[in-house]
Design a protein around this motif. Structure first.
Motif, short mmCIF file in Angstrom:
data_model
loop_
_atom_site.label_atom_id
_atom_site.label_comp_id
_atom_site.label_asym_id
_atom_site.label_seq_id
_atom_site.Cartn_x
_atom_site.Cartn_y
_atom_site.Cartn_z
N ASN A 42 0.82 -1.22 0.00
CA ASN A 42 0.00 0.00 0.00
C ASN A 42 0.85 1.26 0.00
O ASN A 42 0.51 2.26 -0.65
N LEU A 43 1.97 1.21 0.74
CA LEU A 43 2.87 2.36 0.80
C LEU A 43 3.50 2.63 -0.56
O LEU A 43 3.57 3.78 -1.02
N GLU A 44 3.95 1.56 -1.24
CA GLU A 44 4.56 1.72 -2.56
C GLU A 44 3.53 2.18 -3.59
O GLU A 44 3.83 2.99 -4.47
N GLN A 45 2.32 1.66 -3.48
CA GLN A 45 1.26 2.08 -4.40
C GLN A 45 0.92 3.56 -4.21
O GLN A 45 0.69 4.28 -5.19
N SER A 46 0.91 3.99 -2.96
CA SER A 46 0.64 5.41 -2.69
C SER A 46 1.72 6.30 -3.29
O SER A 46 1.44 7.40 -3.78
N SER A 47 2.95 5.80 -3.27
CA SER A 47 4.07 6.56 -3.81
C SER A 47 3.92 6.77 -5.31
O SER A 47 4.06 7.89 -5.82
N VAL A 48 3.61 5.69 -6.05
CA VAL A 48 3.46 5.82 -7.50
C VAL A 48 2.19 6.60 -7.85
O VAL A 48 2.15 7.36 -8.84
N THR A 206 17.09 -3.73 -3.31
CA THR A 206 15.92 -4.61 -3.37
C THR A 206 14.66 -3.90 -2.88
O THR A 206 13.60 -3.99 -3.50
N TYR A 207 14.77 -3.21 -1.76
CA TYR A 207 13.59 -2.63 -1.11
C TYR A 207 13.36 -1.16 -1.44
O TYR A 207 12.26 -0.66 -1.23
N MET A 208 14.36 -0.49 -1.93
CA MET A 208 14.21 0.92 -2.28
C MET A 208 15.18 1.28 -3.40
O MET A 208 16.22 0.63 -3.54
N PRO A 209 14.85 2.30 -4.20
CA PRO A 209 15.76 2.70 -5.28
C PRO A 209 17.12 3.13 -4.74
O PRO A 209 17.22 3.68 -3.64
#
Length: 329
Positions: A42-48, A206-209
């Motif tokens: 959910n956090l990654e989806q919110s970011s994009v 792996t977990y962040m750019p």
């Protein structure tokens, strides 16, 4: 070849004799996937989504689904790259157990050559890591398909991904086999695995750019896992980026380029060596092949000597004593 095959078979039996070895080696990447979908997705989806909403206040569901699929493919490809490393480390259990129990000394007193024994451990490490990584790979494809994300569009895509995984595992096996030369028991090595598994996922991206690591990203350029993750993301995300671009050109043609650039800032796979040189996928391959060549040389020079002198109980001083006795007689 007969001795080599028999040794590899023996290592497999020792590893799978205790079923928890395989279970825990597999559970590390599976737990990473579970943690992502339960806590981080959910956090990654919110970011994009926020990156898209800077240009389009109310994006349609088709664009959202494609963008969220991009996030899933980005994360799962990184977990597969990390799996090549963590599983290879866990597979070293057999080597260290043989050292603890003095089995390598028994091998030393047999006609088996030193390099045959070393090669058998490496082949065993590669095969087990490959089996578990491919299980995680197919699990990832099934999960992505459930969310209508299809990263493989042809047999060539599959073969490229397979080649990336194989090369990544070869590098990991050579590297971990060199590392275990400094350990003689599983207890101390397990502590390293715990620390390394926790930190490696961040350092190799792996977990962040990598651009979010700032100065620490300069270290990433010297780690083979960074290039493995970059190549896997290139294999996984190319078709998905094309899908997002196609949707943007259809529904929001005037905003397509700016949105893609905004999304790529958060979910790219490019490696910037020492924060100055942007690395292409072709150079990622060159870097991995270079790591393989360097690690082979290091293992041939260091590991063979270490196995002979420290592990197999054949120190040079014994040889000198025998020479003195021969002279006196």
């Amino acid at each position: 070849m007969t001795s080599l095959f028999a040794l590899v078979k023996r290592h497999f039996k020792c590893f799978f004799k205790t079923q928890t070895n395989f279970f825990f080696a597999l559970m590390v990447p599976v737990c990473s996937i579970a943690i992502y979908y339960i806590f981080l997705r959910n956090l990654e989806q919110s970011s994009v989504l926020s990156a898209i909403q800077k240009e389009i206040s109310d994006p349609n569901e088709v664009l959202k689904t494609a963008a969220f699929g991009l996030v899933d493919a980005w994360m799962l490809s990184g977990i597969i790259g990390l799996t090549c490393i963590t599983v290879s480390l866990n597979t070293c259990y057999v080597v260290l157990k043989d050292r603890e129990q003095g089995v390598v000394k028994d091998f030393a007193s047999s006609p088996i050559k030193n390099r045959t024994l070393i090669t058998s451990y490496l082949i065993f490490n590669f095969l087990v890591t490959f089996i578990i990584t491919m299980l995680v790979y197919f699990l990832s494809l099934i999960i992505l398909a459930c969310f209508k994300v299809f990263v493989l569009t042809s047999i060539i895509d599959f073969l490229l991904t397979l080649a990336t995984i194989i090369v990544s595992i070869i590098v990991s096996s050579l590297l971990t086999f060199f590392i275990i030369n400094f350990f003689s028991n599983n207890d101390s090595f397990n502590s390293l695995i715990a620390i390394f598994s926790a930190g490696a996922g961040f350092v190799i991206g792996t977990y962040m750019p990598l651009n979010m690591l700032h100065e620490l990203s300069a270290v990433s350029g010297f780690l083979p896992g960074t290039y493995s993750v970059a190549l896997l993301r290139n294999d996984f995300l190319t078709s998905q980026y094309n899908n997002v671009t196609s949707i943007l050109n259809t529904y929001y043609p005037d905003k397509a380029q700016s949105i893609i650039e905004a999304v790529q800032q958060n979910f790219s796979w490019d490696v910037v060596f020492c924060n100055t040189i942007k690395v292409s996928p072709a150079f990622d391959w060159v870097a991995l092949v270079g790591f393989i060549g360097g690690l082979i040389v290091i293992n041939l020079l260091f590991t063979s000597h270490n196995m002979q002198v420290r592990l197999l109980g054949k120190p040079k001083r014994i040889k000198k004593k025998k020479e003195k006795v021969a002279k006196l007689s």
